[in-house]
Design a protein around this motif. Sequence first.
Motif, PDB file in Angstrom:
ATOM      1  N   THR A  16       0.853  -1.179   0.000  1.00 17.56           N
ATOM      2  CA  THR A  16       0.000   0.000   0.000  1.00 17.56           C
ATOM      3  C   THR A  16       0.895   1.236   0.000  1.00 17.56           C
ATOM      4  O   THR A  16       2.099   1.158   0.308  1.00 17.56           O
ATOM      5  N   VAL A  17       0.308   2.370  -0.321  1.00 19.78           N
ATOM      6  CA  VAL A  17       1.077   3.617  -0.284  1.00 19.78           C
ATOM      7  C   VAL A  17       1.598   3.882   1.120  1.00 19.78           C
ATOM      8  O   VAL A  17       2.738   4.320   1.310  1.00 19.78           O
ATOM      9  N   GLU A  18       0.794   3.587   2.129  1.00 19.99           N
ATOM     10  CA  GLU A  18       1.231   3.776   3.517  1.00 19.99           C
ATOM     11  C   GLU A  18       2.462   2.924   3.822  1.00 19.99           C
ATOM     12  O   GLU A  18       3.394   3.375   4.501  1.00 19.99           O
ATOM     13  N   GLU A  19       2.496   1.695   3.308  1.00 23.04           N
ATOM     14  CA  GLU A  19       3.645   0.814   3.531  1.00 23.04           C
ATOM     15  C   GLU A  19       4.868   1.284   2.753  1.00 23.04           C
ATOM     16  O   GLU A  19       6.006   1.162   3.229  1.00 23.04           O
ATOM     17  N   ALA A  20       4.644   1.818   1.561  1.00 16.96           N
ATOM     18  CA  ALA A  20       5.769   2.236   0.712  1.00 16.96           C
ATOM     19  C   ALA A  20       6.322   3.601   1.112  1.00 16.96           C
ATOM     20  O   ALA A  20       7.479   3.914   0.810  1.00 16.96           O
ATOM     21  N   ARG A  29      -4.289   7.168  -1.840  1.00 12.58           N
ATOM     22  CA  ARG A  29      -4.510   7.330  -0.406  1.00 12.58           C
ATOM     23  C   ARG A  29      -3.631   6.317   0.315  1.00 12.58           C
ATOM     24  O   ARG A  29      -2.981   5.479  -0.306  1.00 12.58           O
ATOM     25  N   GLY A  30      -3.627   6.340   1.611  1.00 13.67           N
ATOM     26  CA  GLY A  30      -2.776   5.425   2.366  1.00 13.67           C
ATOM     27  C   GLY A  30      -3.057   3.971   2.060  1.00 13.67           C
ATOM     28  O   GLY A  30      -2.142   3.149   2.000  1.00 13.67           O
ATOM     29  N   ILE A  43      -0.185  -0.419  -4.588  1.00 15.77           N
ATOM     30  CA  ILE A  43       0.657  -0.225  -5.775  1.00 15.77           C
ATOM     31  C   ILE A  43       0.816  -1.567  -6.482  1.00 15.77           C
ATOM     32  O   ILE A  43       1.234  -2.551  -5.863  1.00 15.77           O
ATOM     33  N   GLU A  44       0.482  -1.602  -7.753  1.00 19.64           N
ATOM     34  CA  GLU A  44       0.526  -2.841  -8.514  1.00 19.64           C
ATOM     35  C   GLU A  44       1.696  -2.858  -9.492  1.00 19.64           C
ATOM     36  O   GLU A  44       2.213  -1.804  -9.878  1.00 19.64           O
ATOM     37  N   PHE A  87       3.457  10.962  -2.559  1.00 23.76           N
ATOM     38  CA  PHE A  87       2.972  10.118  -3.644  1.00 23.76           C
ATOM     39  C   PHE A  87       1.839  10.889  -4.321  1.00 23.76           C
ATOM     40  O   PHE A  87       0.727  10.981  -3.790  1.00 23.76           O
ATOM     41  N   ALA A  88       2.134  11.454  -5.501  1.00 25.11           N
ATOM     42  CA  ALA A  88       1.196  12.376  -6.141  1.00 25.11           C
ATOM     43  C   ALA A  88       0.136  11.657  -6.961  1.00 25.11           C
ATOM     44  O   ALA A  88      -1.025  12.063  -6.967  1.00 25.11           O
TER      45      ALA A  88
END
Length: 443
Positions: free
Chosen positions: A166-170, A191-192, A196-197, A178-179
């Motif tokens: 997830t964005v929160e993890e990355a 969002r958090g 991400i694939e 992260f735009a």
Amino acid sequence: MRVIVVGAGEVGSSIAADLSSDHEVTVVDIDGGQVESISYGEDVLGVEGDGSDVETLEEAGIEETDMLIASTNDDRTNIVTCGTASVFDDVFTIARVKSPQYLRTWERGSRVFGADFMVCTDLLAAETITGVIGLATAQDVDTFADGAVQMAEFEIPAESPVAGQTVEEADRFDSLTFAAILRGDSIIIPRGETRIEADDDVIVIGSPESTRAFSAAIAPEQSGPKDIVIVGGSEVGYQTAKLLEARGFSPRFVEHDPDRARWLAEKLPKTTVMQNDATDREFLDREHVGTADVLISTLENDQQNLLACLLAEQLGVDRTIAVVDTVQFADIFEAVGVDVAVSPREATAGEITRFTRGRRAENVALIEGNRAEVLEFEVDEDSDAVGCTIRALAGELPDDVVFGAITREETLITPRGDTMLAAGDHVVVFASASAIDAVTGVL
């Protein structure tokens, strides 16, 4: 704004198409077929004739024109066209040139050649190449706020540790936003909990240090390049080697023509120049080209560049970058295995387009042609944004707008909801194409 574009080739047509939605555009070309084609395909007027001829420009409406862009395939025609247009008052002129010698001359004085702004195709391509070379999987890189802020677009490989996070993890970095995520034809504002694939293109905005750290997280096995090989002694190749030398690299250069190889060796003191055929498998094996971190192919035509990159992939080169002269071939190159395809014509069209748009902003980067933009604004002391929080401003804007970074007196600030804007702040914002007018109105 009224704009005349002289030259209806790939670059001129692309510029005209990009500008036609917001401006009145007239295209001038000596080829009547080209003029007819773009007139039918885009919302532009067409005039058949020589753009360097004053009567042709008068027919195109030069006396009521705000800007003229000379973008034929001939440097001297573009320079003469700007010189001709300069006899008319209040026309801002832009010249596209291929040779850096004209750019160097233009930089020495005010409005040399009658051009207010000049874009050098070969140098721009070299800058694009060197911009992505230090960031693993980067497809595009731009800088803002005098280098304090960097925007980068990364493709996420299937084997990357970031794929599936997830964005929160990355998001483990001090000054990175992260735009957006480009997935197929969709633009996703992350969002958090957004995952991400693999094969996503992730756009981040932040400090150069955090951008490099995220690049390392995407491909931890890839450190910064040490062994760089350039094949093809074209002007793009030469300019790329010069830029790499200036950044402390000592690349290897392969050029087939003995005279050109000798000239390159004299001009590039930190570069090892080898005179041979860049597609000779025996030579490449002997020189251990397969151990290179990056191979950049700047040969004279697309077919040779594709062959050189695919051969380098077979030999084991970690990353390949190819110059692609035909714009529509860029996606094909990347689909068949080239890591990054750089189109000088596309880069030039984008640079001219973003310059025209940048007159309402400090700096502009186009994303995926014109699907979105990253814009830099300086907050004027009279702006209604002074004293407003990011949360309040975001409430006035569409959902597909992201505040990426703020610089204040040389300090980088990562925007949060309660961050308050002050006069003199430089704000870097991501916005989809449909939201750009709203962003410009607010900031």
